[in-house]
Design an enzyme around this catalytic site. Structure first.
Site, PDB file in Angstrom:
ATOM      1  N   SER A 262       0.849  -1.190   0.000  1.00 50.86           N
ATOM      2  CA  SER A 262       0.000   0.000   0.000  1.00 50.86           C
ATOM      3  C   SER A 262       0.886   1.241   0.000  1.00 50.86           C
ATOM      4  O   SER A 262       2.114   1.133  -0.003  1.00 50.86           O
ATOM      5  CB  SER A 262      -0.897   0.004   1.239  1.00 50.86           C
ATOM      6  OG  SER A 262      -0.107   0.320   2.370  1.00 50.86           O
ATOM      7  N   LYS A 263       0.233   2.376   0.033  1.00 46.83           N
ATOM      8  CA  LYS A 263       0.956   3.655   0.025  1.00 46.83           C
ATOM      9  C   LYS A 263       1.994   3.726   1.139  1.00 46.83           C
ATOM     10  O   LYS A 263       3.021   4.366   1.001  1.00 46.83           O
ATOM     11  CB  LYS A 263      -0.034   4.800   0.233  1.00 46.83           C
ATOM     12  CG  LYS A 263      -0.760   5.210  -1.016  1.00 46.83           C
ATOM     13  CD  LYS A 263      -1.299   6.628  -0.828  1.00 46.83           C
ATOM     14  CE  LYS A 263      -2.429   6.914  -1.788  1.00 46.83           C
ATOM     15  NZ  LYS A 263      -3.751   6.731  -1.243  1.00 46.83           N
ATOM     16  N   ARG A 264       1.690   3.073   2.255  1.00 48.65           N
ATOM     17  CA  ARG A 264       2.613   3.076   3.395  1.00 48.65           C
ATOM     18  C   ARG A 264       4.018   2.633   2.996  1.00 48.65           C
ATOM     19  O   ARG A 264       5.007   3.054   3.574  1.00 48.65           O
ATOM     20  CB  ARG A 264       2.121   2.093   4.467  1.00 48.65           C
ATOM     21  CG  ARG A 264       1.110   2.621   5.432  1.00 48.65           C
ATOM     22  CD  ARG A 264       0.831   1.635   6.545  1.00 48.65           C
ATOM     23  NE  ARG A 264       0.610   0.266   6.086  1.00 48.65           N
ATOM     24  CZ  ARG A 264       1.437  -0.741   6.286  1.00 48.65           C
ATOM     25  NH1 ARG A 264       2.558  -0.564   6.942  1.00 48.65           N
ATOM     26  NH2 ARG A 264       1.146  -1.948   5.847  1.00 48.65           N
ATOM     27  N   GLY A 266       5.467   3.053   0.137  1.00 49.42           N
ATOM     28  CA  GLY A 266       6.125   3.928  -0.849  1.00 49.42           C
ATOM     29  C   GLY A 266       5.190   4.141  -2.025  1.00 49.42           C
ATOM     30  O   GLY A 266       4.065   3.645  -2.025  1.00 49.42           O
TER      31      GLY A 266
END
Ligand code: GLU
Length: 509
Positions: A262-264, A266
């Site tokens: 996920s965005k977490r 990168g």
């Protein structure tokens, strides 16, 4: 094998991320390997979340990756339209057919009634499956209630046998029919609406099946988040008497902590990779290996043609793949080195123009273009991503002697007596010289300074390097000097100071 027909069926509700991009790529590789067709179908029946700009971006991203489609929006195809919002009439006709044949029925249950059923199932520790009680509503009554404007959904009668399908990645997958509710095909129209006899908006499981069948899809390759949808889709194929296609459900992509990517972790959108300066061929090569491996080998660099030749769905792994940003960077470095000089300049230029260090590429003169090629030859081998270039080359455009002198390590190096001697001897040479300064001239000066001052090695080179670049480390002088050279037929970009200007400015501070 009959002609292979596969599709990528994104919902235009956001950016294209690595998971879906890999799905698109595997479909495309499979089609190209077998000389089949790759279709693009836009699944935009969720009108609230679908947006034209997402669709446009998605197509741009696919084109950038080189994944061209044989049928789909913007391309002629025998099964047009390829946007689901333009196919509502087709779905309605099919719903009417199922209702007429008694394979589907109208469900008049309200939200409250369904909720009460669910609660009771939980209390009795039963699976939360719809009871199917509206199956019992007679045909005439059903039609009458619909005509009177009562809200209803359309549901499919799940058959009495287990629902099974063949998955090329996972083998035979079977779901007992008792665990599958009669699936909703068409969502409940609001009471009194003029939705007609076949209800409101059709749902994903239904339209995807109708389209896959009508578009003669032979292999459904998609993310494994759709496995639990597949038995419902199989039941729909069966209700129409359509051949069930082969499936291949691709494993989830995880981050390094083994949580779903996920965005977490990168940036994961294709647009952001492009902005960072990942080359499409690097991303394609990397994504191809994310859950697939060629037969008998640990080879990692695959030019596209070889990927197409080697790609087999049987070699797709069922276990989750871990996204490794470092490896993607490594691959990008490889492809940057392979990249044709002219293309590299086109790709890298905007990063410098954005800093206002270079004029727009199309108005820059041939001198600046030639100079830029030299710059790239120096800095590209040291970056993973094109967007790192301005940072590496900053001192070339933005030379600030004060900042250089203030930097602690530089200050310590410049303090010594030998450094002072070296710098003034070097400046003298530069001032006494009228013509261009090439690497040979520079080398000759350094030898002279060495003889005159008796200073050698680091003590000799560091002060000069600081005076020219602002740092005691950096690219070799042989490569660097031509970037600061003027008067040898090449004009420097306006923001770039010549060697002479650098020395004067540094000594003046
Ligand atoms: N629109 C669906 C998605 O984006 C398609 C799934 C499928 O390939 O069947 O997840």
């Amino acid at each position: 094998m009959a002609t292979v027909r596969v599709r990528f069926a994104p919902s235009p509700t956001g950016l294209l991320h690595v998971g879906n991009a890999r799905t698109a790529l595997y479909n495309w590789l499979f089609a190209r390997h077998h000389g089949g067709k790759f279709l693009l179908r836009i699944e935009d029946t969720d009108v609230d979340r679908s947006e034209a700009r997402h669709e446009a971006q998605l197509m741009e991203d696919l084109r950038w990756m080189g994944l061209d489609w044989d049928e789909g929006p913007g391309v002629f195809g025998p099964h047009a339209p390829y946007r689901q919002s333009e196919r509502l009439g087709i779905y309605r006709e099919h719903t009417e057919q199922l209702l007429t044949e008694g394979k589907a029925y109208r469900c008049f249950c309200t939200q409250e009634e369904l909720e009460a059923e669910r609660k009771q199932a939980i209390a009795e520790h039963r699976p939360q499956v719809y009871s199917g009680r509206c199956r019992a509503v007679g045909e005439e009554e059903s039609a009458r209630r619909a005509a009177a404007g009562e809200a209803f959904a359309v549901r499919l009668k799940i058959p009495d046998h287990p629902l099974r399908f063949h998955d090329l990645v996972r083998g035979v997958v079977e779901f007992p029919n008792e665990t599958v509710s009669d699936p909703i095909l068409v969502r409940s129209s609001s009471a009194g609406s003029s939705a007609g006899a076949s209800g409101g908006m059709p749902v994903y499981n239904y339209v995807v099946t109708v389209d896959d069948a009508l578009m003669e899809i032979t292999h459904v390759i998609r993310g494994d988040d759709h496995i639990s949808n597949t038995p419902k889709q199989v039941a729909i194929y069966e209700a129409f008497g359509w051949k069930v296609p082969e499936f291949a459900h691709l494993s989830t992509i995880l981050g390094s902590d083994r949580e779903r990517l996920s965005k977490r972790h990168g940036a994961t959108s294709i647009a952001s990779f492009r902005e960072m300066g990942i080359l499409p061929e690097a991303l394609v090569n990397y994504l191809a290996l994310l859950g697939w491996g060629a037969e008998g080998g640990t080879r990692e660099i695959f030019p596209l043609e070889e990927l197409i030749a080697a790609f087999k769905l049987e070699r797709v792994t069922a276990s989750p793949a871990v996204f490794d940003f470092e490896k993607l960077n490594w691959m990008n470095r490889h492809y940057l080195k392979e990249c044709d000089r002219e293309r590299l300049a086109d790709l890298a230029w905007p990063y410098f123009a954005q800093e206002n260090w270079l004029p727009p590429q199309d108005v820059a003169g041939t001198d600046v273009h030639a100079w830029f090629d030299k710059l790239l030859a120096i800095f590209v081998p040291s970056v993973d991503l094109l967007d790192q270039l301005p940072g590496r080359a900053r001192f070339v455009f933005d030379f600030d002697p004060l900042r250089a002198r203030d930097e602690a390590e530089n200050a310590a190096l410049l303090e010594s007596e030998s450094a002072q001697k070296v710098l003034s001897a070097f400046a003298e040479k530069v001032r006494a010289h009228a013509g261009a300064v090439d690497p040979a001239q520079f080398k000759a000066w350094m030898n002279e300074v060495k003889t005159e001052t008796g200073v050698k090695g680091k003590e000799l080179f560091h002060p000069v390097r600081i005076a020219l670049t602002g740092s005691h480390s950096g690219p070799e002088f042989d490569k660097l000097i031509p970037l600061f050279e003027e008067g040898s037929g090449l004009e420097l970009p306006v923001h770039v100071m010549s060697l002479r200007e650098r020395v004067e400015k540094f000594l003046a501070e």
